[in-house]
Design a protein around this motif. Structure first.
Motif, PDB file in Angstrom:
ATOM      1  N   VAL A 124      -5.000  -2.834  -5.126  1.00  0.00           N
ATOM      2  CA  VAL A 124      -4.084  -3.924  -4.807  1.00  0.00           C
ATOM      3  C   VAL A 124      -4.848  -5.223  -5.008  1.00  0.00           C
ATOM      4  N   CYS A 156      -8.546   0.829  -2.570  1.00  0.00           N
ATOM      5  CA  CYS A 156      -8.210   1.753  -1.486  1.00  0.00           C
ATOM      6  C   CYS A 156      -8.540   3.189  -1.867  1.00  0.00           C
ATOM      7  N   PRO A 209      -6.709   5.826  -2.330  1.00  0.00           N
ATOM      8  CA  PRO A 209      -6.132   6.693  -1.302  1.00  0.00           C
ATOM      9  C   PRO A 209      -6.175   8.171  -1.649  1.00  0.00           C
ATOM     10  N   PHE A 226       1.570   3.474  -2.383  1.00  0.00           N
ATOM     11  CA  PHE A 226       1.167   3.842  -3.738  1.00  0.00           C
ATOM     12  C   PHE A 226       2.069   4.894  -4.380  1.00  0.00           C
ATOM     13  N   TYR A 250       0.809  -1.219   0.000  1.00  0.00           N
ATOM     14  CA  TYR A 250       0.000   0.000   0.000  1.00  0.00           C
ATOM     15  C   TYR A 250       0.846   1.276   0.000  1.00  0.00           C
ATOM     16  N   GLY A 301      -5.039   3.305  -6.513  1.00  0.00           N
ATOM     17  CA  GLY A 301      -5.039   2.677  -5.198  1.00  0.00           C
ATOM     18  C   GLY A 301      -5.640   1.288  -5.197  1.00  0.00           C
TER      19      GLY A 301
END
Length: 175
Positions: free
Chosen positions: A99, A114, A116, A67, A65, A97
């Motif tokens: 994964v 995510c 982000p 990124f 994570y 984001g």
């Protein structure tokens, strides 16, 4: 080493996908110029050992994570090797984001969204990004093109749900 060893008879493949961690040899498809992980779409075709090493580092950052770090690595790989499909796919995943993780007892890796930098996305579509179009232009295998279009459609579907839930204040949460 994300590729592992391939025996001389080309029957037994021991490899690990550096994008989703898949180790099931039946979930890799051999192509003329490399391999494709059927779980997440990672295409293993590297021009140089340096590209392979840097892409592996980028995917390791992505799986942890990190990124921004992954983005920087993939951008440098693309500058040095403009034909790198692996780096373009990784850059897109890092930017949005995403994964891929292998769920217990599942055959395909499922994406974890995510997002982000949600505010940066501003309604963008994964499949509308320039790197996506550039990546697709580098691929000449119809099955692989279909696969990446399908993955992009799934990602854009998830994005649409996120975007529409942000409009609906009843689903808004403040912590």
């Amino acid at each position: 080493n994300s590729m592992g060893a391939i025996d001389s008879m080309d029957r037994a493949v021991t490899m690990e996908c550096n994008c989703c961690g898949n180790r099931d040899s039946s979930r890799f498809v051999k192509r003329e110029d490399g391999y494709v992980c059927k779980c997440c779409g990672q295409w293993f075709r590297y021009e140089t050992d340096a590209e392979k090493s840097r892409c592996s580092q980028g995917y390791e950052n992505l799986s942890n994570y990190k990124f921004d770090d992954a983005r920087g690595i993939f951008q440098r790989v693309i500058i040095d090797n403009p034909g790198s499909v692996s780096a373009r796919w990784g850059l897109l995943l890092a930017r949005f984001g995403i994964v891929f993780t292998k769920a217990f007892a599942k055959t395909d890796a499922a994406p974890v969204y995510c997002f982000p930098e949600y505010s940066e996305l501003g309604g963008k579509k994964f499949a509308s990004e320039p790197e996506y179009a550039e990546m697709m232009n580098l691929i000449d295998d119809e099955e692989l093109i279909y696969f990446y279009k399908k993955k992009a459609g799934e990602i854009d579907g998830a994005l649409e749900k996120i975007y529409s839930s942000k409009i609906d204040r009843a689903n808004d949460v403040f912590i």
